[in-house]
Design a protein around this motif. Sequence first.
Motif, mmCIF file in Angstrom:
data_model
loop_
_atom_site.group_PDB
_atom_site.id
_atom_site.type_symbol
_atom_site.label_atom_id
_atom_site.label_comp_id
_atom_site.label_asym_id
_atom_site.label_seq_id
_atom_site.Cartn_x
_atom_site.Cartn_y
_atom_site.Cartn_z
ATOM 1 N N SER A 81 0.828 -1.209 0.000
ATOM 2 C CA SER A 81 0.000 0.000 0.000
ATOM 3 C C SER A 81 0.863 1.260 0.000
ATOM 4 O O SER A 81 0.607 2.204 -0.760
ATOM 5 N N ILE A 82 1.893 1.285 0.846
ATOM 6 C CA ILE A 82 2.780 2.454 0.919
ATOM 7 C C ILE A 82 3.524 2.641 -0.398
ATOM 8 O O ILE A 82 3.644 3.757 -0.905
ATOM 9 N N PHE A 83 4.002 1.530 -0.978
ATOM 10 C CA PHE A 83 4.761 1.615 -2.231
ATOM 11 C C PHE A 83 3.897 2.136 -3.366
ATOM 12 O O PHE A 83 4.353 2.936 -4.183
ATOM 13 N N ARG A 84 2.657 1.696 -3.433
ATOM 14 C CA ARG A 84 1.762 2.147 -4.507
ATOM 15 C C ARG A 84 1.429 3.628 -4.379
ATOM 16 O O ARG A 84 1.296 4.336 -5.372
ATOM 17 N N ASN A 85 1.300 4.092 -3.158
ATOM 18 C CA ASN A 85 0.964 5.502 -2.948
ATOM 19 C C ASN A 85 2.169 6.422 -3.117
ATOM 20 O O ASN A 85 2.032 7.534 -3.643
ATOM 21 N N ASP A 143 8.674 6.880 -0.432
ATOM 22 C CA ASP A 143 8.514 6.899 1.024
ATOM 23 C C ASP A 143 9.702 6.186 1.666
ATOM 24 O O ASP A 143 10.142 5.131 1.191
ATOM 25 N N VAL A 144 10.229 6.767 2.745
ATOM 26 C CA VAL A 144 11.431 6.235 3.381
ATOM 27 C C VAL A 144 11.262 4.781 3.812
ATOM 28 O O VAL A 144 12.227 4.013 3.883
ATOM 29 N N LYS A 182 11.476 2.908 0.039
ATOM 30 C CA LYS A 182 12.343 3.358 -1.062
ATOM 31 C C LYS A 182 13.503 2.402 -1.306
ATOM 32 O O LYS A 182 14.132 2.439 -2.368
ATOM 33 N N HIS A 183 13.800 1.537 -0.338
ATOM 34 C CA HIS A 183 14.884 0.563 -0.499
ATOM 35 C C HIS A 183 14.459 -0.639 -1.347
ATOM 36 O O HIS A 183 15.311 -1.436 -1.774
ATOM 37 N N LEU A 184 13.167 -0.784 -1.607
ATOM 38 C CA LEU A 184 12.666 -1.956 -2.325
ATOM 39 C C LEU A 184 13.101 -1.937 -3.786
ATOM 40 O O LEU A 184 13.123 -0.887 -4.432
ATOM 41 N N LYS A 185 13.423 -3.120 -4.309
ATOM 42 C CA LYS A 185 13.757 -3.261 -5.721
ATOM 43 C C LYS A 185 12.473 -3.558 -6.499
ATOM 44 O O LYS A 185 11.535 -4.161 -5.975
ATOM 45 N N TYR A 186 12.458 -3.155 -7.755
ATOM 46 C CA TYR A 186 11.263 -3.381 -8.568
ATOM 47 C C TYR A 186 11.646 -3.391 -10.043
ATOM 48 O O TYR A 186 12.747 -2.977 -10.424
#
Length: 444
Positions: free
Chosen positions: A338-342, A346-347, A350-354
């Motif tokens: 949810s946070i990533f989609r919005n 976001d701190v 933001k470290h997530l790979k995609y």
Amino acid sequence: MTSTENLIKKDNEKVIFNPKTIEFEFLGPIGAFLMVIFLPILLYILFLGCQPDGCPSPSLIQLFINPKNVISLLTFNNISTIFDGKAFVAYIIYLIYLVLAFLIIPGRWIEGTQLRDDTRLKYKENGFSCMLLTLAIIEITSLIYGSEPLLFISNHFIGLVTASVIVSFVVAFCVYFESFREGKLLALGGNSGIFIYDFMIGRELNPRIGFFDIKYFAELRPGITTWTIVNIAMAVKQYHDLGFVTSSMYLVLIFQGWYCIDSVYNESAILTTMDIISDGFGFMLSFGNFSWVGFLYALQTRYLSLHPVNLSLKYILLIIGLQLIGYFIFRRANNEKSIFRNDPEDVRVKHLKYITTESGSRLIISGWWGRARHINYLGDWIMAWAWCLPCGFDNIFPYFYVIYFAILLIHRELRDEEKCRKKYKKDWDIYCEIVKWRIIPGVY
């Protein structure tokens, strides 16, 4: 622009935004017909078949031994016993209260995901406040009138179930016929032109009365709130009958209550689910939210109100551990998505790979969603076990939920996969090569 050109433009828009459905789910029209007929019957079997003298009750056993007995049951007197005038009136008043609470109580307005016509609908987020108000009303009413108002629920339970079934059919019919008005955005999967199929799966994507979104309201209000109230009522019944509440009842009451309150507290997360984004609102979601979630999901507390179970401390700790593990996976995974989609910057995410697809969407390949493509379903199913295990092992009835839920989650996962494959095409194959597991890392 001439009137003829305007007409051609409108026709083209209908083709673009409301294409004809040519691929079916749930075994097509035959499966839709069976769902509309047999899901309500199954709901009644699970409750009428579980009585103080047994689960299944002796009468239900006789019914399955000799199916011819079904004909003898289909008399006016027997059918009329499932309708309860007082329960029906009470249920309608309750729904009116839920609607008024949604309309009156202040809330934050949030935007949903972008629809295929480039619009973004706004939704009022006040589910948590409404739930707190409901719980406060229950507490105040109990202090003034004692246990009688809550005992009304257990004493008129089948009548309340019937009221919810009637409402679910009425709502489903209304939104179906309303979907034929000009300018409606239809669900991609619900525009086949075959009545029973479109009625079941949902023809209109977001049926609304002004800003009141019927699907959004139904997803968390009547279902989740009813489930919470019924659980409390069954605990009160057990206390009324025994003079105390068993440890098993406390566990289910706390676990499911926690889940329900958490759902409305994180209300905005529902805007990223398949139900809101792509599914139309028809009988499946109407019945599912008004009847199935509200009453069937309370199966464990109703069972324990009729057949109390006391648990050892070791068994209690084991079940609590299972619940915590399931909830941790479920909530952390859902929050991360949810946070990533919005806000991908976001701190917290933001470290997530995609990977970025041709359509511009970003598919997470690390964190929780790097472990499995539907890792949140694993947490959901683990919690389902924690809700059923307090009922002991003397009966299969309360375990219907965990069995049904496994089938539901696998089916939802297959639907997700199919829709994502069509949406992202070759990018989805690349994603699946990176995130290999569907629900259970290393297993499935």
